[in-house]
Enzyme design. Structure first.
Site: not given
Ligand SMILES: O=C(O)C1=C[C@@H](OP(=O)(O)O)[C@@H](O)[C@H](O)C1
Ligand SMILES: C=C(OP(=O)(O)O)C(=O)O
Length: 429
Positions: A22, A49, A93, A95, A123, A170-171, A316, A344, A347, A389-390, A415
């Site tokens: 993803k 996604d 949803n 991100g 979020r 969040s990164s 994750d 999501e 958690r 999903h997780r 997702k």
């Molecule tokens: O940059 C990415 O692809 C992701 C970063 C992570 O989120 P956070 O940085 O919010 O922890 C992860 O949980 C998400 O599923 C995917």
């Molecule tokens: C946090 C997740 O998704 P998102 O990319 O929407 O942040 C995930 O896939 O566990």
């Protein structure tokens, strides 16, 4: 509501081919769209996604062609600016679609609205909006301050100053700035204020940006600089690796139910931080072997061991450890996962509630969870999945511990992994 009863299968082995990552799919689509030239994206993930990112890019005027019925796509790059200057985007949803598109669109001199499902509107996105506003962006909150939906308007952008961004929620905010700000052509410096979580995801971002010709200098995890005058250029072709987070369920399956279970599509050469999940399973006693493009897990003779671990680097796949802990002797503690609360679903709370349904003793902290398995798991627990999903994928592991389990709303796996349960069933018993 749909329910899926998983009957117990205490032994499992076999090989599966992973769906595409993803994180790599959505980054690659955006970079290919913004680049100059055509990019062949091979083995793109087919899931909700990714459909949101594909749909948004097409609405923004990017031509993307599917090659036959394959998962290969040709993206015709727009060379830095989307042709469509007014659009309303619905991003579910996702991100990895919402955050990077917010940053890119803030620089496009257009009128855009971005929204998602109700949970996406809970979020946080304020840290990203604050950073973009320092660069001059015009972004308004259409609902609650700090959260989607958002409205973006044309603005005078000046990215030639230090852009501060918080990294403890969040990164994806830093990822979004890194991918978007080179579009200004200015020399850009991004400074992370305070702690940065989920660091390996930044490595994925930097790796893919480099493949599209943009180099980022970094000092530790604090300061990222992008020299002036760089722009994205198609590398011609990008192959999407298998998803390392999706791999975690099958590797845990091998570690719990005999194995060997082999996943193909990720291995030693992966750019995804979640391949480190295999190290955690190994610490639990599982036998792990790894090639360039595969990982295999088997159960240890004496059963899995409980751990006390910081899993901030694999947020994750850390959920998979929480459920695997039901098969371990003793109490497992997973630390430094406060970001679970803004994904999501919450958690930490969801995991605690559902683990208790199968009989575990659970302590839920602000940023940790502590799990002690029961002497015998409660059969036929009905697991709520919270449109996460997780949650659905993790709790399927209970059936591999010899206990039947019911997964509520199993289709929420769409997702990231629409045919998860079929692939799981394909492993031989
Ligand atoms: O940059 C990415 O692809 C992701 C970063 C992570 O989120 P956070 O940085 O919010 O922890 C992860 O949980 C998400 O599923 C995917
Ligand atoms: C946090 C997740 O998704 P998102 O990319 O929407 O942040 C995930 O896939 O566990």
């Amino acid at each position: 509501m749909e329910q899926l009863l998983l009957s117990p299968s205490p032994r499992l082995s076999g090989t599966i081919r992973l769906p595409g990552s993803k994180s790599i799919s959505n980054r690659t689509l955006l970079l290919a769209a913004l680049a100059q030239g055509k990019t062949l994206v091979r083995e793109l993930l087919d899931s909700d996604d990714i459909r949101h990112m594909l749909g948004a890019l097409r609405l923004l005027g990017v031509t993307i062609e599917q090659v036959g019925n394959s998962r290969d796509f040709v993206v015709h790059g727009v060379g830095g600016a989307f042709p469509v200057k007014q659009a309303e985007l619905f991003l579910g949803n996702a991100g990895t679609a919402f955050r990077p598109l917010t940053a890119a669109l803030a620089l496009m001199q257009g009128e855009y609205q971005l929204s998602g499902v109700a949970r996406m509107h809970e979020r946080p996105i304020g840290d990203l909006v604050d950073a973009l506003r320092v660069a001059g962006a015009d972004i308004r909150y259409l609902g609650n301050a700090g959260f989607p939906p958002l409205a973006i308007a044309p603005a005078t952008i000046d990215a030639g100053r230090v852009i501060p961004v918080k990294g403890n929620v969040s990164s994806q905010f830093l990822t979004a700035l890194l991918m978007a700000l080179p579009l200004t052509g200015e020399a850009v410096t991004i400074e992370v204020v305070g702690e940065l979580i989920s660091k390996p995801y930044i490595e994925i971002t930097l790796n893919l940006m480099a493949r599209f010709g943009v180099k980022v200098e970094r000092q530790g995890w604090q300061r990222f600089t992008i020299a002036a005058g760089q722009s994205y250029l198609s590398p011609g072709e990008i192959h999407v690796e298998g998803d390392a987070s999706s791999a975690s369920y099958f590797l845990a399956a091998g570690a719990i139910a005999g194995g060997p279970v082999r996943v193909e599509g990720v291995g030693r050469d992966s750019i995804q931080g979640d391949v480190k999940f295999a190290d955690t399973l190994r610490q639990m006693g599982a036998t792990i072997s790894m090639g360039d493009n595969w990982i295999e897990a088997s159960a240890p003779a004496g059963g899995l061991k409980a751990l006390d671990v910081d899993l901030n680097h694999i947020p994750d796949a850390a959920m998979t450890i929480a459920v695997a802990a039901l098969a371990a002797g003793g109490t497992t503690t997973i630390r430094n996962v406060e970001s679970w609360r803004v994904k999501e679903t919450d958690r930490l709370s969801a995991m605690a509630t559902e683990l208790r349904k199968v009989g575990a003793t659970v302590e839920e902290g602000r940023d940790y969870i502590r799990i002690t398995p029961p002497a015998a798991l409660t059969p036929n627990a009905e697991i709520d999945t919270y449109d996460d999903h997780r949650m659905a994928m993790c709790f399927s592991l209970v059936a591999l511990m010899g206990t039947p389990v019911v997964i509520n709303d199993p289709k929420c796996v769409a997702k990231t992994f629409p045919d998860y349960f079929e692939v799981l069933a394909s492993l031989t018993r």
